[in-house]
Design a protein around this motif. Structure first.
Motif, PDB file in Angstrom:
ATOM      1  N   GLU A 109       0.834  -1.196   0.000  1.00  0.00           N
ATOM      2  CA  GLU A 109       0.000   0.000   0.000  1.00  0.00           C
ATOM      3  C   GLU A 109       0.881   1.262   0.000  1.00  0.00           C
ATOM      4  OE1 GLU A 109      -3.087   0.171   2.892  1.00  0.00           O
ATOM      5  OE2 GLU A 109      -4.099   1.702   1.663  1.00  0.00           O
ATOM      6  N   ASP A 110       1.943   1.250   0.807  1.00  0.00           N
ATOM      7  CA  ASP A 110       2.884   2.387   0.810  1.00  0.00           C
ATOM      8  C   ASP A 110       3.453   2.608  -0.588  1.00  0.00           C
ATOM      9  OD1 ASP A 110       2.619   2.685   3.572  1.00  0.00           O
ATOM     10  OD2 ASP A 110       4.379   1.442   4.016  1.00  0.00           O
ATOM     11  N   ILE A 111       3.871   1.506  -1.211  1.00  0.00           N
ATOM     12  CA  ILE A 111       4.489   1.615  -2.535  1.00  0.00           C
ATOM     13  C   ILE A 111       3.471   2.131  -3.553  1.00  0.00           C
ATOM     14  CG2 ILE A 111       5.582   0.297  -4.415  1.00  0.00           C
ATOM     15  CD1 ILE A 111       6.755  -1.556  -2.184  1.00  0.00           C
ATOM     16  N   SER A 112       2.237   1.643  -3.441  1.00  0.00           N
ATOM     17  CA  SER A 112       1.209   2.087  -4.405  1.00  0.00           C
ATOM     18  C   SER A 112       0.993   3.591  -4.312  1.00  0.00           C
ATOM     19  CB  SER A 112      -0.102   1.329  -4.180  1.00  0.00           C
ATOM     20  OG  SER A 112      -0.734   1.768  -2.992  1.00  0.00           O
ATOM     21  N   MET A 113       1.088   4.139  -3.100  1.00  0.00           N
ATOM     22  CA  MET A 113       0.891   5.588  -2.964  1.00  0.00           C
ATOM     23  C   MET A 113       2.104   6.383  -3.431  1.00  0.00           C
ATOM     24  SD  MET A 113      -1.580   6.283   0.279  1.00  0.00           S
ATOM     25  CE  MET A 113      -0.668   5.340   1.500  1.00  0.00           C
ATOM     26  N   LEU A 114       3.258   5.729  -3.505  1.00  0.00           N
ATOM     27  CA  LEU A 114       4.450   6.399  -4.040  1.00  0.00           C
ATOM     28  C   LEU A 114       4.434   6.440  -5.565  1.00  0.00           C
ATOM     29  CD1 LEU A 114       7.361   4.935  -1.877  1.00  0.00           C
ATOM     30  CD2 LEU A 114       6.973   7.359  -2.271  1.00  0.00           C
ATOM     31  N   ILE A 115       3.831   5.425  -6.184  1.00  0.00           N
ATOM     32  CA  ILE A 115       3.863   5.395  -7.645  1.00  0.00           C
ATOM     33  C   ILE A 115       2.544   5.842  -8.254  1.00  0.00           C
ATOM     34  CG2 ILE A 115       5.718   3.666  -7.742  1.00  0.00           C
ATOM     35  CD1 ILE A 115       3.674   1.537  -8.361  1.00  0.00           C
ATOM     36  N   GLY A 116       1.587   6.204  -7.399  1.00  0.00           N
ATOM     37  CA  GLY A 116       0.347   6.785  -7.912  1.00  0.00           C
ATOM     38  C   GLY A 116      -0.588   5.777  -8.530  1.00  0.00           C
TER      39      GLY A 116
END
Lengths: 232, 232
Positions: free
Chosen positions: A185-192
């Motif tokens: 989830e953290d990564i998804s918010m970093l890559i949009g």
């Protein structure tokens, strides 16, 4: 092949390190010539999840992360986009359109931007450092724009993985191993993108043999050159 | 209603003014206390369309626009995305991942970043100004990211129109009139879409009575509140 060698894609040196640890600002400020610089900073603790600053808030402060990790993000209605994570030794300001929250229990050194400016006047050499830092932050935001405009989500995920390896990767017999304790989830918010999309793209990279995952936070890029070639 | 009044959407204060004319840096530098600051700058002319700097170029210079207009943009394969236009009195640096070209015949004052840094050390008050400028550039890039992540092209076009009106709009009987000599292609590269899409969206706004266009470069927002409400 060293981990550095794979960093030849133009967007790859980028993703989401607006942090300034490489400047070791805390180390630098311990030098005798900067004695007194940190005197007016106050130390404050924030529990995981606690908001440190909101966009449009009146108080304009500069802070240095002593321990923990803070997240800088944009938000609109229910959606969030993470600009960067700041770690120990990173410096940032509260007076932006971004939100800042403690991503882990964190301890910060804070001072008002006005006092900070006065301090820099007393230690003019620090203005070089500040300019470097702002330049790097700017450069990171340009990297983000570049990724959003010109590249799809899969490209941005691969850039993220390569950047992580570049930052803390170790060559092993299996490939380049790196540690990353961010959740999907953290990564998804970093890559949009959505958590579902990020998860499915990562699983495809694992299934196709480019990346292996061990436990919650350890990854190995098993085919670094081939992975980098996907985004060339 | 003053043009300022319509600027209440969060992204609206934004689009693409990284320029620093509001600081009137050239005016400021003419003050006696800054005498000598500009001595080591060299003046150079660039013809419309000429490249001023490329990403990754070794020379790291700071420049001030004396006359004309320069375009700062990102490029990937055949595509381009304009980050901002710099006008008279705006200051910028060549050492970024962006391209800079003369959008009109332009005259610049240039100095190496190293010399610029030395100069700022001699005039430490300027470090405040530099920090402000970098902060504004950063803020503009965050606005761009916000627009790209959270808003569609129509929203970004409306933001662009409202920002133009906010910057140079005049209240008239017909609404808020503003001047904008950018072509539809220029605008499309600022909002990250094709010329065709930008043109069709603008024509829809005109057909629906929000905006009127007179000649090549004069626009009137005939229904400012209703237009702003479209992006609230």
């Amino acid at each position: 092949m060293s981990p550095q060698k794979i960093a030849n894609s133009p967007t790859q040196t980028c993703m989401r390190k607006m942090g300034m640890s490489q400047h070791g600002i805390l180390e630098q400020l311990k030098q005798p010539k900067y004695e007194g610089f940190l005197d007016d900073f106050r130390q404050q603790s924030f529990a995981k999840g606690q908001l440190i600053s909101l966009p449009g808030s009146a108080n304009n402060e500069v802070f240095i992360v002593l321990t923990g990790r803070t997240r800088v993000y944009l938000a609109y209605e229910e959606r969030e986009f993470t600009l960067c994570y700041l770690e120990e030794g990173d410096i940032f300001a509260t007076h932006t359109r971004a939100f800042v929250e403690a991503a882990k229990d964190s301890s910060l050194l804070l001072v008002s931007a006005r006092e900070f400016g006065q301090k820099v006047l007393q230690f003019p050499e620090l203005s070089f450092l500040m300019t470097d830092i702002l330049g790097e932050v700017l450069s990171s935001t340009l990297d983000i724009i570049d990724g959003l405009i010109f590249h799809d989500v899969r490209h941005r995920l691969i850039d993220f993985i390569l950047a992580q390896a570049n930052e803390n990767g170790q060559q092993t017999d299996q490939g380049i191993q790196f540690h990353c304790d961010l959740s999907i989830e953290d990564i998804s918010m970093l890559i949009g993108t959505s958590r579902q999309t990020a998860s499915s793209l990562l699983n495809n990279l694992i299934r196709d043999g480019y990346v292996a995952r061990e436990g919650r936070s350890r990854y190995t890029i098993t085919q670094p050159e081939q992975l980098a070639a996907l985004v060339e």
